[in-house]
Design a protein around this motif. Sequence first.
Motif, short mmCIF file in Angstrom:
data_model
loop_
_atom_site.label_atom_id
_atom_site.label_comp_id
_atom_site.label_asym_id
_atom_site.label_seq_id
_atom_site.Cartn_x
_atom_site.Cartn_y
_atom_site.Cartn_z
N CYS A 69 -73.13 -47.01 -9.30
CA CYS A 69 -72.17 -48.06 -9.66
C CYS A 69 -71.30 -48.32 -8.44
O CYS A 69 -70.54 -47.44 -8.01
CB CYS A 69 -71.30 -47.63 -10.85
SG CYS A 69 -72.20 -47.32 -12.37
N GLU A 70 -71.40 -49.50 -7.89
CA GLU A 70 -70.72 -49.77 -6.62
C GLU A 70 -69.21 -49.65 -6.71
O GLU A 70 -68.54 -49.35 -5.72
CB GLU A 70 -71.11 -51.16 -6.11
CG GLU A 70 -72.56 -51.27 -5.66
CD GLU A 70 -72.87 -52.61 -5.03
OE1 GLU A 70 -71.93 -53.43 -4.89
OE2 GLU A 70 -74.04 -52.84 -4.68
N ASN A 71 -68.64 -49.91 -7.90
CA ASN A 71 -67.18 -49.87 -8.00
C ASN A 71 -66.63 -48.49 -8.31
O ASN A 71 -65.42 -48.32 -8.41
CB ASN A 71 -66.67 -50.90 -9.02
CG ASN A 71 -67.23 -50.71 -10.41
OD1 ASN A 71 -68.32 -50.18 -10.59
ND2 ASN A 71 -66.49 -51.18 -11.41
N ILE A 72 -67.48 -47.48 -8.45
CA ILE A 72 -67.00 -46.09 -8.45
C ILE A 72 -66.93 -45.67 -6.99
O ILE A 72 -67.95 -45.49 -6.33
CB ILE A 72 -67.90 -45.17 -9.28
CG1 ILE A 72 -67.85 -45.58 -10.75
CG2 ILE A 72 -67.48 -43.71 -9.10
CD1 ILE A 72 -68.72 -44.75 -11.67
N GLU A 73 -65.72 -45.53 -6.48
CA GLU A 73 -65.52 -45.42 -5.04
C GLU A 73 -64.84 -44.14 -4.59
O GLU A 73 -64.93 -43.77 -3.42
CB GLU A 73 -64.68 -46.61 -4.55
CG GLU A 73 -65.31 -47.96 -4.78
CD GLU A 73 -64.46 -49.12 -4.30
OE1 GLU A 73 -64.94 -50.26 -4.37
OE2 GLU A 73 -63.31 -48.89 -3.85
N ALA A 74 -64.12 -43.46 -5.50
CA ALA A 74 -63.30 -42.34 -5.05
C ALA A 74 -63.25 -41.25 -6.12
O ALA A 74 -63.58 -41.48 -7.29
CB ALA A 74 -61.88 -42.82 -4.73
N VAL A 75 -62.82 -40.08 -5.69
CA VAL A 75 -62.59 -38.97 -6.61
C VAL A 75 -61.18 -38.43 -6.39
O VAL A 75 -60.73 -38.31 -5.24
CB VAL A 75 -63.63 -37.84 -6.42
CG1 VAL A 75 -63.62 -37.29 -4.99
CG2 VAL A 75 -63.39 -36.70 -7.42
N ILE A 113 -61.95 -39.36 -0.95
CA ILE A 113 -61.34 -38.19 -1.58
C ILE A 113 -59.83 -38.32 -1.58
O ILE A 113 -59.20 -38.42 -0.51
CB ILE A 113 -61.72 -36.89 -0.85
CG1 ILE A 113 -63.23 -36.74 -0.79
CG2 ILE A 113 -61.09 -35.68 -1.55
CD1 ILE A 113 -63.70 -35.61 0.12
N MET A 114 -59.25 -38.32 -2.76
CA MET A 114 -57.80 -38.25 -2.92
C MET A 114 -57.48 -36.88 -3.52
O MET A 114 -57.85 -36.60 -4.67
CB MET A 114 -57.30 -39.37 -3.83
CG MET A 114 -57.64 -40.77 -3.36
SD MET A 114 -56.84 -41.25 -1.80
CE MET A 114 -55.14 -41.41 -2.34
N THR A 115 -56.86 -36.00 -2.75
CA THR A 115 -56.52 -34.69 -3.28
C THR A 115 -55.50 -34.85 -4.40
O THR A 115 -54.61 -35.70 -4.32
CB THR A 115 -56.01 -33.74 -2.18
OG1 THR A 115 -55.75 -32.46 -2.75
CG2 THR A 115 -54.74 -34.27 -1.53
N GLY A 116 -55.64 -34.04 -5.46
CA GLY A 116 -54.81 -34.25 -6.63
C GLY A 116 -53.96 -33.07 -7.06
O GLY A 116 -53.38 -33.09 -8.13
N VAL A 117 -53.91 -32.02 -6.24
CA VAL A 117 -53.12 -30.83 -6.57
C VAL A 117 -52.11 -30.61 -5.46
O VAL A 117 -52.48 -30.34 -4.31
CB VAL A 117 -54.02 -29.60 -6.75
CG1 VAL A 117 -53.19 -28.37 -7.09
CG2 VAL A 117 -55.07 -29.85 -7.83
N ASP A 118 -50.85 -30.70 -5.79
CA ASP A 118 -49.79 -30.65 -4.77
C ASP A 118 -49.85 -29.40 -3.89
O ASP A 118 -49.59 -29.46 -2.69
CB ASP A 118 -48.42 -30.73 -5.44
CG ASP A 118 -48.00 -32.15 -5.79
OD1 ASP A 118 -48.79 -33.08 -5.55
OD2 ASP A 118 -46.87 -32.33 -6.30
N THR A 119 -50.18 -28.26 -4.47
CA THR A 119 -50.10 -27.00 -3.73
C THR A 119 -51.25 -26.77 -2.75
O THR A 119 -51.22 -25.80 -1.99
CB THR A 119 -50.02 -25.81 -4.70
OG1 THR A 119 -51.11 -25.89 -5.62
CG2 THR A 119 -48.71 -25.80 -5.46
N VAL A 120 -52.26 -27.62 -2.77
CA VAL A 120 -53.32 -27.53 -1.75
C VAL A 120 -53.48 -28.86 -1.03
O VAL A 120 -54.52 -29.14 -0.43
CB VAL A 120 -54.67 -27.08 -2.36
CG1 VAL A 120 -54.59 -25.66 -2.89
CG2 VAL A 120 -55.15 -28.03 -3.45
N GLY A 145 -60.10 -33.19 5.57
CA GLY A 145 -60.74 -34.50 5.57
C GLY A 145 -60.49 -35.37 4.36
O GLY A 145 -61.06 -36.46 4.27
N ALA A 146 -59.65 -34.91 3.42
CA ALA A 146 -59.30 -35.79 2.30
C ALA A 146 -58.63 -37.04 2.84
O ALA A 146 -57.90 -37.01 3.83
CB ALA A 146 -58.39 -35.07 1.31
N ASP A 147 -58.88 -38.16 2.17
CA ASP A 147 -58.38 -39.45 2.65
C ASP A 147 -56.93 -39.71 2.23
O ASP A 147 -56.24 -40.52 2.86
CB ASP A 147 -59.27 -40.57 2.12
CG ASP A 147 -60.71 -40.40 2.57
OD1 ASP A 147 -61.00 -40.70 3.73
OD2 ASP A 147 -61.54 -39.94 1.75
N GLY A 148 -56.49 -39.06 1.16
CA GLY A 148 -55.14 -39.28 0.68
C GLY A 148 -54.76 -38.26 -0.36
O GLY A 148 -55.49 -37.30 -0.62
#
Length: 304
Positions: A157-163, A186-193, A201-204
């Motif tokens: 699915c082209e519009n699934i772009e990030a995790v 990749i958007m990291t989602g845990v503040d402590t790491v 290399g996470a993008d945000g």
Amino acid sequence: MKFIWEGIMPAVTTKFTKDDNLDLIMFETNIKAQLDAGVHGIVLGGTLGEASTLSYAEKQVLTEATVDMVKDKVPVLMNIAEQSTKTAIEAAQNAEKAGASGLMMLPPMRYKSGDKETVEYFKAVANNTSLPIMIYNNPVDYKIEVTHTMFDELLKCENIEAVKESTRDTTNVTRIKNRFGDRLKIMTGVDTVALESLLLGADGWVAGLVCAFPAETVAIYELQKAGRIKEALEIYRWFMPLLELDINPKLVQNIKLAEVYTGIGTEYVREPRLPLFGEERKQVIGVIENSLKTRPTLPDYKNL
């Protein structure tokens, strides 16, 4: 316009009045503070946004109001956290109509779906909206892991772009990069790491304590991006006791209390949540007050 998955995207708290209505005045105060600090996007209706307590009408109001507040300065994402595929599709289409720029999506709520069921759920929503999608992968809290094999299928699915990578295993950043390259942002989602993930290399960073401390959060991102790792690390080490408030069952109450101390929020939560009380409250206040006493002076991170 191509969606840019990078930078700091606050998972903002939802502001309520004492009478349990949406408080758009205080909400705008917080959004302005986020924009002034230089965030790169706004995520609505996530765990911190008390998504499970919001009505469809309230989500529409929040989306429309936020789009109006940011005035195209940054993208606005709405979280999709539903129990059925049908309602998830409706929620995605409603968010698109309300002006959202993208979606964050959790696996099905309550029912612990199998791998194929999870994949089909995400694909059904992706195929019924034109908005770009970030899959929220948080098996620690939501008990369903979206594996790399599942992403092989989802990325058709082209519009699934990030995790939103919230497994708390930082080696996943490297594994995702090795397997998918830039196809899966990749958007990291845990503040402590977060800093570790960015350096790998996470993008945000979809952040939590940014709700109360926007400038410090953006500064860490911009400094590491500019290669000024030592400065980023110094702020991150100061920040860590506060960031640990995010990996706690009372993260909503913790962060809303921190917002009170920095003047950009209130403590009102929607029941069954209650504001912190007793020894737990004293401990969190201690963390906040100690951190404010040693709050760092930030460099000119906007002009690196």
